[in-house]
Design a protein around this motif. Structure first.
Motif, PDB file in Angstrom:
ATOM      1  N   ASP A 226     -22.831 -42.166 -35.324  1.00 43.80           N
ATOM      2  CA  ASP A 226     -22.060 -43.156 -36.067  1.00 43.80           C
ATOM      3  C   ASP A 226     -22.834 -44.430 -36.376  1.00 43.80           C
ATOM      4  N   ALA A 227     -24.142 -44.353 -36.232  1.00 44.42           N
ATOM      5  CA  ALA A 227     -24.938 -45.565 -36.458  1.00 44.42           C
ATOM      6  C   ALA A 227     -24.779 -46.047 -37.895  1.00 44.42           C
ATOM      7  N   PHE A 228     -24.848 -47.355 -38.066  1.00 46.35           N
ATOM      8  CA  PHE A 228     -24.775 -47.966 -39.392  1.00 46.35           C
ATOM      9  C   PHE A 228     -25.943 -47.491 -40.258  1.00 46.35           C
ATOM     10  N   TRP A 229     -27.101 -47.356 -39.621  1.00 47.46           N
ATOM     11  CA  TRP A 229     -28.320 -46.942 -40.330  1.00 47.46           C
ATOM     12  C   TRP A 229     -29.245 -46.254 -39.351  1.00 47.46           C
ATOM     13  N   THR A 230     -29.648 -45.044 -39.652  1.00 47.30           N
ATOM     14  CA  THR A 230     -30.656 -44.377 -38.824  1.00 47.30           C
ATOM     15  C   THR A 230     -31.972 -44.414 -39.594  1.00 47.30           C
ATOM     16  N   PRO A 231     -33.017 -44.988 -39.014  1.00 44.98           N
ATOM     17  CA  PRO A 231     -34.278 -45.147 -39.749  1.00 44.98           C
ATOM     18  C   PRO A 231     -34.830 -43.814 -40.247  1.00 44.98           C
ATOM     19  N   PRO A 232     -35.030 -43.673 -41.553  1.00 43.72           N
ATOM     20  CA  PRO A 232     -35.645 -42.445 -42.068  1.00 43.72           C
ATOM     21  C   PRO A 232     -37.128 -42.419 -41.736  1.00 43.72           C
ATOM     22  N   VAL A 233     -37.672 -41.211 -41.535  1.00 45.78           N
ATOM     23  CA  VAL A 233     -39.111 -41.085 -41.270  1.00 45.78           C
ATOM     24  C   VAL A 233     -39.743 -40.333 -42.439  1.00 45.78           C
ATOM     25  N   LEU A 234     -40.663 -41.006 -43.117  1.00 42.81           N
ATOM     26  CA  LEU A 234     -41.280 -40.432 -44.302  1.00 42.81           C
ATOM     27  C   LEU A 234     -42.756 -40.154 -44.038  1.00 42.81           C
ATOM     28  N   CYS A 235     -43.404 -39.564 -45.029  1.00 38.69           N
ATOM     29  CA  CYS A 235     -44.856 -39.373 -44.959  1.00 38.69           C
ATOM     30  C   CYS A 235     -45.484 -40.032 -46.175  1.00 38.69           C
ATOM     31  N   CYS A 236     -46.663 -40.600 -45.999  1.00 41.88           N
ATOM     32  CA  CYS A 236     -47.351 -41.149 -47.157  1.00 41.88           C
ATOM     33  C   CYS A 236     -48.854 -41.095 -46.948  1.00 41.88           C
ATOM     34  N   SER A 237     -49.567 -41.261 -48.037  1.00 41.50           N
ATOM     35  CA  SER A 237     -51.015 -41.429 -47.940  1.00 41.50           C
ATOM     36  C   SER A 237     -51.355 -42.695 -48.710  1.00 41.50           C
ATOM     37  N   ALA A 238     -51.748 -43.714 -47.967  1.00 41.61           N
ATOM     38  CA  ALA A 238     -52.104 -44.980 -48.621  1.00 41.61           C
ATOM     39  C   ALA A 238     -53.348 -44.757 -49.465  1.00 41.61           C
ATOM     40  N   ARG A 239     -54.249 -43.912 -48.951  1.00 41.74           N
ATOM     41  CA  ARG A 239     -55.508 -43.713 -49.666  1.00 41.74           C
ATOM     42  C   ARG A 239     -55.301 -43.004 -50.989  1.00 41.74           C
ATOM     43  N   GLU A 240     -54.366 -42.051 -51.014  1.00 42.06           N
ATOM     44  CA  GLU A 240     -54.148 -41.317 -52.260  1.00 42.06           C
ATOM     45  C   GLU A 240     -52.938 -41.814 -53.032  1.00 42.06           C
ATOM     46  N   SER A 241     -52.332 -42.887 -52.524  1.00 41.64           N
ATOM     47  CA  SER A 241     -51.143 -43.468 -53.171  1.00 41.64           C
ATOM     48  C   SER A 241     -50.031 -42.447 -53.367  1.00 41.64           C
ATOM     49  N   THR A 242     -49.826 -41.590 -52.388  1.00 45.18           N
ATOM     50  CA  THR A 242     -48.716 -40.643 -52.493  1.00 45.18           C
ATOM     51  C   THR A 242     -47.633 -41.007 -51.476  1.00 45.18           C
ATOM     52  N   GLY A 243     -46.406 -40.759 -51.864  1.00 44.80           N
ATOM     53  CA  GLY A 243     -45.274 -41.033 -50.977  1.00 44.80           C
ATOM     54  C   GLY A 243     -44.866 -42.499 -50.941  1.00 44.80           C
ATOM     55  N   LEU A 244     -45.580 -43.347 -51.667  1.00 44.30           N
ATOM     56  CA  LEU A 244     -45.278 -44.783 -51.615  1.00 44.30           C
ATOM     57  C   LEU A 244     -43.960 -45.097 -52.316  1.00 44.30           C
ATOM     58  N   ASP A 245     -43.676 -44.341 -53.385  1.00 49.20           N
ATOM     59  CA  ASP A 245     -42.414 -44.573 -54.108  1.00 49.20           C
ATOM     60  C   ASP A 245     -41.215 -44.240 -53.214  1.00 49.20           C
ATOM     61  N   GLY A 246     -41.391 -43.202 -52.386  1.00 50.70           N
ATOM     62  CA  GLY A 246     -40.315 -42.826 -51.449  1.00 50.70           C
ATOM     63  C   GLY A 246     -40.075 -43.925 -50.421  1.00 50.70           C
ATOM     64  N   VAL A 247     -41.154 -44.551 -49.949  1.00 54.18           N
ATOM     65  CA  VAL A 247     -41.025 -45.637 -48.977  1.00 54.18           C
ATOM     66  C   VAL A 247     -40.264 -46.802 -49.620  1.00 54.18           C
ATOM     67  N   TRP A 248     -40.642 -47.125 -50.845  1.00 56.90           N
ATOM     68  CA  TRP A 248     -39.969 -48.226 -51.556  1.00 56.90           C
ATOM     69  C   TRP A 248     -38.482 -47.928 -51.749  1.00 56.90           C
ATOM     70  N   GLU A 249     -38.196 -46.692 -52.117  1.00 53.99           N
ATOM     71  CA  GLU A 249     -36.802 -46.284 -52.347  1.00 53.99           C
ATOM     72  C   GLU A 249     -35.956 -46.499 -51.079  1.00 53.99           C
ATOM     73  N   ARG A 250     -36.510 -46.101 -49.931  1.00 54.22           N
ATOM     74  CA  ARG A 250     -35.752 -46.239 -48.680  1.00 54.22           C
ATOM     75  C   ARG A 250     -35.623 -47.697 -48.264  1.00 54.22           C
ATOM     76  N   LEU A 251     -36.666 -48.492 -48.494  1.00 52.30           N
ATOM     77  CA  LEU A 251     -36.589 -49.921 -48.161  1.00 52.30           C
ATOM     78  C   LEU A 251     -35.488 -50.581 -49.002  1.00 52.30           C
ATOM     79  N   GLU A 252     -35.440 -50.208 -50.276  1.00 51.96           N
ATOM     80  CA  GLU A 252     -34.429 -50.756 -51.179  1.00 51.96           C
ATOM     81  C   GLU A 252     -33.023 -50.315 -50.765  1.00 51.96           C
ATOM     82  N   GLN A 253     -32.942 -49.055 -50.366  1.00 53.47           N
ATOM     83  CA  GLN A 253     -31.648 -48.502 -49.943  1.00 53.47           C
ATOM     84  C   GLN A 253     -31.124 -49.266 -48.716  1.00 53.47           C
ATOM     85  N   HIS A 254     -32.022 -49.531 -47.782  1.00 53.97           N
ATOM     86  CA  HIS A 254     -31.625 -50.268 -46.574  1.00 53.97           C
ATOM     87  C   HIS A 254     -31.133 -51.663 -46.936  1.00 53.97           C
TER      88      HIS A 254
END
Ligand SMILES: Nc1nc2c(ncn2[C@@H]2O[C@H](COP(=O)(O)OP(=O)(O)OP(=O)(O)O)[C@@H](O)[C@H]2O)c(=O)[nH]1
Length: 326
Positions: A226-254
């Motif tokens: 029943d938590a208000f928010w459970t932190p999502p766990v994502l994957c990304c590669s900073a070096r290849e710039s992959t998964g960064l859009d997903g991180v932004w999406e979740r930060l915005e959602q929070h």
């Protein structure tokens, strides 16, 4: 050459980089004459602040924070955002050089006209560094930066200080599975709103995904159904710039969730109260340590406590007594 309050205010509101940099230097200064001007400036800027997304970013050395912020910030400016990067690195007060927020570590962002990278202030205690960074957030927001990233190292009290000045806290981690999960400090997990396993590329990608799944499971247990928010766990590669859009999406959602439930405003108000008391504590402790009577009494008292001639409680009472009447 000194500049007038009015020049500071107009320059910051007009987004002039040279004036913004000087305004932050002013806010970081501990000299009494600078402090009063800084407070006047902040009072003028306050009505123009508060509109950014304040995001804390943490992770142990080696996780790829600089690479991540460089790539993430660049993605955001391409989307039309204006990005400020600030840092809280109390270790820099000891070495005299700032490790975090160093412009040379963020090559693309450092030369991006829509970004402003500022290293950690280098003088004072953690309390002093945190205060300067909190006030720099006001300057950056008044200057029109709508995303403020506050970076910190994954050690010590600095993470709590940063969590206490942002809306959302992002933890970067590396692929760890099973027993290694224990290696992530529980205290840090409790602060995290979004977690991303970095370096999910090449041969490490599968490990990263497995680690993310395990960590997500552990967090679900920790937070309950029943938590208000459970932190999502994502994957990304900073070096290849992959998964960064997903991180932004979740930060915005929070942040949207916080905002729509009234929690964002309440959180920021609570932070103001916490800061007020944190500053009172810092100031009182500073005065206590600077007090001549306390200073002259301290070596003998400490000797007696060490030798078992005096209890810690009585020693503390003596110090406070001298301070009060001194
Ligand atoms: N394979 C891979 N390597 C990465 C990635 N991100 C960073 N690295 C590498 O990891 C090392 C450390 O990265 P930095 O960005 O300096 O990060 P950091 O160690 O957290 O350092 P600070 O930001 O200085 O605290 C560097 O050699 C990077 O090239 C990634 O997504 N994938």
């Amino acid at each position: 050459m000194a500049i007038e309050l009015d020049t500071y205010v107009k320059g910051v509101l007009g987004g002039k980089r040279a004036v913004i940099a000087r305004a932050i230097t002013l806010v970081e200064s501990t000299r009494p004459q600078h402090r009063s001007l800084a407070q006047e400036l902040l009072t003028e800027l306050l009505p123009h602040s508060g509109r950014s997304r304040r995001i804390g970013i943490s992770g142990v050395p080696g996780v790829g924070k600089s690479t991540f912020i460089d790539a993430f910030g660049t993605m955001l400016t391409a989307l039309g955002h204006r990005v400020a990067v600030l840092a809280v690195d109390p270790s820099s007060t000891r070495t005299g050089g700032s490790i975090l927020g160093d412009k040379t570590r963020m090559e693309r962002l450092a030369v991006d006209p829509a970004a402003f990278v500022r290293p950690s202030p280098t003088s004072g205690t953690l309390g002093g560094v945190a205060k300067a960074t909190r006030e720099s957030i006001v300057v950056m927001e008044a200057a029109g930066y709508d995303v403020v990233l506050v970076e910190t190292v994954g050690v010590g009290q600095s993470e709590t200080a940063v969590a206490n000045m942002v809306d959302t806290f992002l933890l970067l981690t590396l692929a760890r599975t099973g027993d290694q999960l224990q290696g992530i400090k529980k205290g840090v997990l409790e602060l995290a709103d979004v977690i991303s396993v970095n370096k999910a590329d090449g041969p490490h990608e599968r490990d990263a995904r497995t680690a993310a799944r395990e960590l997500a499971g552990a967090l679900r247990l920790m937070h309950g159904k029943d938590a208000f928010w459970t932190p999502p766990v994502l994957c990304c590669s900073a070096r290849e710039s992959t998964g960064l859009d997903g991180v932004w999406e979740r930060l915005e959602q929070h942040r949207t969730l916080l905002d729509s439930t009234g929690r964002l405003a309440a959180r920021r108000r609570d932070q103001q109260i916490d800061w007020t008391w944190a500053m009172v504590r810092d100031e009182l402790l500073g005065r206590l340590h600077a007090d001549p009577e306390v200073r002259s009494l301290t070596p003998e008292l400490e000797r007696q406590v060490r030798a078992g001639e005096l209890t810690a409680t009585l020693a503390a009472e003596r110090i406070l007594e001298v301070f009060r009447t001194g």
